[in-house]
Design a protein around this motif. Structure first.
Motif, PDB file in Angstrom:
ATOM      1  N   ASP A  57      54.136 -45.276 -55.645  1.00 29.31           N
ATOM      2  CA  ASP A  57      52.877 -45.255 -56.368  1.00 29.31           C
ATOM      3  C   ASP A  57      52.080 -46.543 -56.201  1.00 29.31           C
ATOM      4  OD1 ASP A  57      53.466 -42.801 -57.243  1.00 29.31           O
ATOM      5  OD2 ASP A  57      53.699 -43.290 -59.361  1.00 29.31           O
ATOM      6  N   GLU A 103      46.468 -38.439 -57.979  1.00 34.20           N
ATOM      7  CA  GLU A 103      47.776 -37.989 -57.505  1.00 34.20           C
ATOM      8  C   GLU A 103      47.729 -37.462 -56.074  1.00 34.20           C
ATOM      9  OE1 GLU A 103      45.745 -34.619 -59.589  1.00 34.20           O
ATOM     10  OE2 GLU A 103      46.199 -36.699 -60.091  1.00 34.20           O
ATOM     11  N   ASP A 133      57.747 -35.548 -58.826  1.00 33.45           N
ATOM     12  CA  ASP A 133      56.501 -36.204 -59.213  1.00 33.45           C
ATOM     13  C   ASP A 133      55.255 -35.391 -58.884  1.00 33.45           C
ATOM     14  OD1 ASP A 133      57.847 -38.331 -60.257  1.00 33.45           O
ATOM     15  OD2 ASP A 133      57.389 -39.723 -58.623  1.00 33.45           O
ATOM     16  N   SER A 139      55.337 -31.321 -63.759  1.00 28.09           N
ATOM     17  CA  SER A 139      54.876 -32.694 -63.643  1.00 28.09           C
ATOM     18  C   SER A 139      53.390 -32.826 -63.980  1.00 28.09           C
ATOM     19  CB  SER A 139      55.099 -33.207 -62.222  1.00 28.09           C
ATOM     20  OG  SER A 139      54.499 -34.474 -62.047  1.00 28.09           O
TER      21      SER A 139
END
Length: 204
Positions: A57, A103, A133, A139
């Motif tokens: 991330d 994302e 994730d 998620s």
């Protein structure tokens, strides 16, 4: 999938959400893919390119991005050019965050990182993290994938390999290119930075 009202509504306007029940695991299917998404194996996205390691991330540069005016202009001409730039991705991420779709870029980068792995245990671990994730319907960072791609991923989870997310990565790359990128170029995030650089050049 829990999310705020405003964030959820904005996200669904830009991404059709398709989900289905998890499929039973099975044998993995071969899934070769050119890294450049255009099908050309001679472009700058080939396997010979060197990419510094990066956390799942953590894609922001250690310092605030300071692209040149020429770099900013080159991004407007080519989405691929922007995606090759650390500064470009950092600024694009800022825009995606404002649209509640950060994302998508994080998933794409996580898949790039997985492709560079060679250790089977590390590949299995990172493949599982990516699934939990960004692919799992539970998620909050789930990306929008069609049922065919999801089924292929579920089958590959039985024996994870470094190219198992290629179809999903291509789908998200295309979504960012066609949907988010044009809005990014018209956004204040990009336009304000471009104007600041132009004024700076005039003053020097």
């Amino acid at each position: 999938m829990p999310q705020s009202v405003s964030g959820g509504e904005m996200r669904k306007r830009q991404q059709p959400h398709i989900e289905g029940p998890p499929q039973p695991p099975g044998p993995p299917t071969p899934n070769p893919c050119c890294l450049c998404w255009c099908g050309c194996c001679k472009c700058l996205w080939n396997e010979d390119r060197v990419v510094p390691p990066r956390g799942m991330d953590s894609i922001e540069a250690t310092e605030e991005p300071h692209p040149t005016l020429d770099e900013l202009i080159s991004w407007a001409r080519s989405f691929e050019q922007m995606m090759r730039s650390d500064e470009g991705r950092s600024i694009f991420r800022e825009f995606l965050r404002s649209e509640y779709s950060e994302e998508n870029l994080l998933f794409w980068l996580a898949c790039e990182e997985l492709k560079r792995e060679s250790n089977p245990m590390t590949i299995e671990e990172k493949a599982r993290i990516i699934y939990e994730d960004y692919v799992s319907i539970l998620s909050p960072k789930e990306v929008s994938l069609d049922s065919r791609v999801r089924e292929g991923i579920n089958m590959s989870m039985a024996e994870p390999h470094r190219l198992m997310y290629d179809d999903a990565q291509l789908q998200i790359y295309t979504l960012m290119h066609r949907d988010s990128f044009p809005r990014f170029l018209n956004s204040s995030v990009y336009q304000d930075l471009l104007e600041t650089k132009r004024r700076s050049c005039l003053d020097t």
